[in-house]
Every structure is written in C-alpha cells, then in structure tokens.
Motif scaffolding. Structure first.
Motif, short mmCIF file in Angstrom:
data_model
loop_
_atom_site.label_atom_id
_atom_site.label_comp_id
_atom_site.label_asym_id
_atom_site.label_seq_id
_atom_site.Cartn_x
_atom_site.Cartn_y
_atom_site.Cartn_z
N ILE A 17 6.53 -4.96 1.88
CA ILE A 17 5.50 -3.84 1.94
C ILE A 17 4.09 -4.75 2.62
O ILE A 17 4.39 -5.95 2.74
CB ILE A 17 5.02 -3.48 0.20
N SER A 18 3.21 -4.23 3.24
CA SER A 18 2.06 -4.56 3.44
C SER A 18 0.83 -3.90 2.95
O SER A 18 -0.25 -4.25 3.12
CB SER A 18 2.08 -4.21 5.01
N GLY A 21 1.77 0.42 -1.36
CA GLY A 21 2.88 0.48 -2.49
C GLY A 21 3.10 1.45 -3.22
O GLY A 21 3.76 1.40 -4.23
N SER A 45 5.63 -9.58 0.79
CA SER A 45 4.43 -8.96 1.67
C SER A 45 3.87 -10.05 2.60
O SER A 45 3.77 -11.30 2.33
CB SER A 45 3.22 -8.55 0.84
N ALA A 50 -2.24 -7.14 -0.22
CA ALA A 50 -1.60 -5.87 -0.51
C ALA A 50 -1.56 -5.32 -1.80
O ALA A 50 -1.15 -6.17 -2.75
CB ALA A 50 -0.18 -5.94 0.10
N VAL A 65 4.67 -13.72 -0.94
CA VAL A 65 3.76 -13.59 0.08
C VAL A 65 4.06 -14.65 1.08
O VAL A 65 4.19 -15.69 1.19
CB VAL A 65 2.40 -13.66 -0.25
N PHE A 98 6.17 -1.83 5.53
CA PHE A 98 5.82 -3.11 6.10
C PHE A 98 5.58 -2.97 7.40
O PHE A 98 6.44 -2.44 8.23
CB PHE A 98 7.08 -3.54 5.80
#
Ligand code: GRF
Length: 228
Positions: A17-18, A21, A45, A50, A65, A98
């Motif tokens: 993810i970025s 979420g 991430s 995020a 991360v 992402f």
C-alpha cells in the motif's frame, strides 16, 4: 455422520500500500468474518505516513515500511521489498493502492502471484487517476478491474471487473466513491478464488472454476425510453 474436518492451509498474502488502505481494510474485514480464508503475512508500504498502516496495526498484522527514496535504483528498492515479502512467507502479493511503478524484474519474480486493483474498466483508462480519466471522458459506465500484473501498465490478464453507472449529479469524487465501494467487493472475492485454487490463466483469459456467470442482460445508461 460428518466426515473428518479437512483443514486447508491458508494462503499467505503480502499487501502493498501507499495510502489510505480502504482495500486493505476490506481484506482485513473479510478475513475477520471468515469470508476470506487467507492470512496477511505482512502489509508493506513505501510511505511511513500511509494511513493503511494504522489499519494493519489495529488488526495486529505485521507492518514494514520500505521508503523508496533510500535506494539508489528501483531494483534495489524492489529487492528489499522482495526480501521482506519472503521473510514473511508471502505467497501472493496484492497491490492495493501501491503507488510505485514496478520493474520487469519484480514482475517476473512474482509472476502469476501478483495481483492489482485498478479503478477503471481496463483496458480503458490505465495508469494514474483512472476514475478522473473516465469522468472527464464522459463515459456512461465506469468501474474497476482486478488483474494479474504483467510487464505493461495495467495490461495483465483480467480476473474480475465491476461496472458502475455514471449518474447526472456525479462529480469526480462521487464517482470515485462508487467505484471504490465496488473495489472493496471484487478484490477480496478474487483473492479467495485464487486461494481456493480455482483460477487458471490461459493466454489472456482467466478461467475461474465453478463461478456463476454475470448477468447477460445489456445495461443501459441512460435508461431507454419505455416505449421502445
Ligand atoms: C484504489 O482506487 C485502487 O484502485 C488504486 O488505488 C486506490 C487505493 O485506495 N490502485 P485505498 O488505499 O485502498 O483506499
């Protein structure tokens, strides 16, 4: 008399993810209520800020991360991402918002085990801001696509799509919200099909064993005049 209980091994997911979420949340919710029989090995991430990371932490899912800026090249970044995914025994990688372009190296490394959710009806409107592209274009139907990732931009074999109408009072945000609600339904469903071993890719086509076909009725937007 009931037979012995067969406990199937649960597929381990890595969710990349970025941002906010919400798709990750849909996966977490369906795992929690038993509809999705997978385990999230790690949520990763590239951005420490995020919001989705808090969702993972709240669900006691491991979080990592990997800030992309700390790497000399895209591939160095992706090698570290891959090491983290392996360290958490990930079998299927889900790109859930992402926001990094992935190199051919990474795509090949995770070939057939890399799935993306895209907020448009591919092959229309690939790339960034699919919802805005569709809205600006003036389409009557928009939607979202779950697909395997290949080396192109949003070009991989399509597993599932959902269609939503564009309605007269929509603005870009209202349309994006309608698309997102559909994303939250098709992404966990597609993952479950893969986890169940029901998905087979033949060329560009994806076959899902035992699924019911979608409605074969045409949908019209705007509705046709009733006299026709
Ligand atoms: C979604 O619209 C998804 O289709 C796109 O990025 C967005 C992520 O949203 N790839 P969220 O972070 O899951 O809320």
């Amino acid at each position: 008399m009931a037979g012995p209980t067969v406990s199937r091994r649960r597929l381990t997911l890595g969710v990349l993810i970025s941002g906010s979420g919400t798709n990750l949340q849909a996966i977490l919710d369906q795992i929690a209520d038993g509809r999705l029989t997978c385990t999230i090995g790690v949520v990763l991430s590239n951005d420490a800020g995020a919001k989705g990371l808090d969702r993972a932490r709240a669900a006691a899912v491991p979080v990592v991360v990997v800030p992309h800026r700390g790497f000399a090249s895209r591939e160095d970044f992706e090698r570290t991402v891959t090491e983290e995914l392996e360290r958490h025994s990930v079998e299927l990688v889900i790109l859930a918002g992402f926001m990094r372009v992935l190199s051919p190296w990474f795509v090949r490394r995770w070939s057939s085990r890399l799935v993306n959710i895209h907020p448009a009806l591919l092959p229309a409107f690939p790339g960034v801001h699919g919802q805005k592209q569709a809205f600006d274009y003036g389409v009557r139907f928009a939607g979202c696509t779950v697909h395997f990732v290949d080396e192109g931009t949003d070009t991989g074999p399509i597993i599932a799509q959902a269609v939503v109408p564009v309605i007269p009072d929509d603005d870009e945000d209202a349309l994006a919200a309608r698309i997102l609600a559909a994303e939250h339904r098709i992404l966990p469903q597609a993952i479950q099909w893969i986890a169940d071993g029901r998905v087979r890719v033949v060329g560009r086509r994806v076959w899902v064993e035992g699924v019911r076909p979608g409605s074969d009725d045409a949908r019209f937007n705007p509705a046709l005049d009733t006299s026709r």
